[in-house]
Design an enzyme around this catalytic site. Structure first.
Site, PDB file in Angstrom:
ATOM      1  N   ASP A   1     -23.000  46.525  17.636  1.00  0.00           N
ATOM      2  CA  ASP A   1     -23.900  47.827  18.404  1.00  0.00           C
ATOM      3  C   ASP A   1     -24.984  48.923  17.604  1.00  0.00           C
ATOM      4  O   ASP A   1     -24.383  49.276  16.299  1.00  0.00           O
ATOM      5  CB  ASP A   1     -22.464  48.752  18.599  1.00  0.00           C
ATOM      6  CG  ASP A   1     -22.822  49.729  19.838  1.00  0.00           C
ATOM      7  OD1 ASP A   1     -23.802  49.904  21.039  1.00  0.00           O
ATOM      8  OD2 ASP A   1     -21.452  50.722  19.667  1.00  0.00           O
TER       9      ASP A   1
ATOM     10  N   ASP B   1     -25.803  52.247  18.301  1.00  0.00           N
ATOM     11  CA  ASP B   1     -24.954  54.676  18.553  1.00  0.00           C
ATOM     12  C   ASP B   1     -23.348  54.442  17.963  1.00  0.00           C
ATOM     13  O   ASP B   1     -23.180  53.617  18.356  1.00  0.00           O
ATOM     14  CB  ASP B   1     -25.699  54.895  19.257  1.00  0.00           C
ATOM     15  CG  ASP B   1     -26.673  55.008  20.451  1.00  0.00           C
ATOM     16  OD1 ASP B   1     -27.761  54.648  19.540  1.00  0.00           O
ATOM     17  OD2 ASP B   1     -27.072  55.069  21.684  1.00  0.00           O
TER      18      ASP B   1
END
EC number: 3.1.3.-
Length: 287
Positions: free
Chosen positions: A31, A33
């Site tokens: 991922d 952020d």
């Protein structure tokens, strides 16, 4: 979305001794952020978008507030849906070429100082093990792609907006979020031949639970409350990333070709082995 198809960056393992079939390629899915970078990648560009006339002052303030809430408490499904609606409405009518130009021109000033040093080390360790690195994000592909390239990732999977006459319509073609992330990972694995039971995934958010469940080796990074609880129940490792650094201050991870070349030189091979061993021990995964 492929970031690079060069042989060095694809990291295909060499033929094993004795002419046996090579080990299947595997991948590490990250991922973006709050896992690789310390903020929302999309909201981080609100100031340069404002400077180039894409945003008004009210939109910048609203984006700053959304960033504050995102950092303070993480984002659950409802918050992510509201953020999606806000961002798609905001960018309707924007010129795609202008957005790409702004991102490319400001990337190193806006985003690369936000990269967690621990994430960069972990990415380097996976690459040294011969794994592909895949960045998976709900942010738009025009933002995620350049960030992934700066990190040396092999692939990037991101949200795709509908474009007509070179401008965003404000509608979404593919939302790379939740189960959508997991489906994208499964499709890429089928295309690239990754055995997902031997792959890795990292995220901070409970909304990425489907992505983490899709692989054999899941770890959580600075997890929100819901994901921390899931990690405890499932026995997933919990990693703490806290040191944002500039990629400009870091030495890029060596390519597979470079490793193969220097392996013939005793002192270089010894140094590379020591670095690899230290990284593997630090993040506790198998080569």
């Amino acid at each position: 979305m492929t970031v690079s198809d060069s042989p060095a960056q694809r990291q295909t393992p060499p033929q094993t001794p004795g002419g046996t079939a090579p080990r299947a390629r595997t991948a590490a899915f990250f991922d973006l952020d709050k896992t690789i970078i310390a903020k929302s990648s999309t909201l981080a560009f609100s100031k340069p978008f404002f400077a180039q006339g894409l945003l008004n002052r009210r939109a910048v303030l609203k984006s700053s507030y959304a960033q504050f809430i995102f950092l303070l408490s993480g984002a659950d499904h409802d918050q992510m849906d509201r953020m999606r609606t806000h961002l798609t409405n905001m960018c309707a009518g924007w010129d795609v070429a202008q957005v790409r130009s702004i991102v490319n021109e400001t990337l190193h000033d806006i985003v690369t100082p936000l990269v967690f040093a621990e994430a960069a080390d972990l990415i380097a360790a996976h690459k040294l093990c011969g794994r592909d690195v895949v960045v998976v994000s709900a942010s738009g592909e025009e933002i995620v792609g350049p960030i992934a390239r700066a990190l040396g990732a092999t692939h990037a999977m991101a949200t795709r907006m509908i474009v007509e006459d070179g401008k965003y319509t404000g509608e979404v073609a593919f939302y790379c979020y939740g189960e959508g992330k997991a489906q994208a990972i499964r499709e890429l694995a089928a295309s690239e031949g990754y055995p997902l039971e031997h792959c890795y995934a990292y995220s901070d958010s409970i909304t990425d639970l489907p992505m983490l469940e899709a692989v054999g080796h899941a770890s959580v990074v600075n997890p929100d409350r819901g994901l921390r609880k899931e990690a405890s129940v499932r026995g997933w490792p919990v990693l703490s990333f806290s040191r944002p650094v500039s990629l400009r201050d870091r030495i890029p991870a060596p390519s597979a070709a470079a490793i193969a070349t220097t392996a013939a030189v005793g002192i270089s091979a010894l140094a590379a082995g020591a670095v690899t061993y230290a990284l593997l021990r630090r993040f506790a995964f198998q080569p």
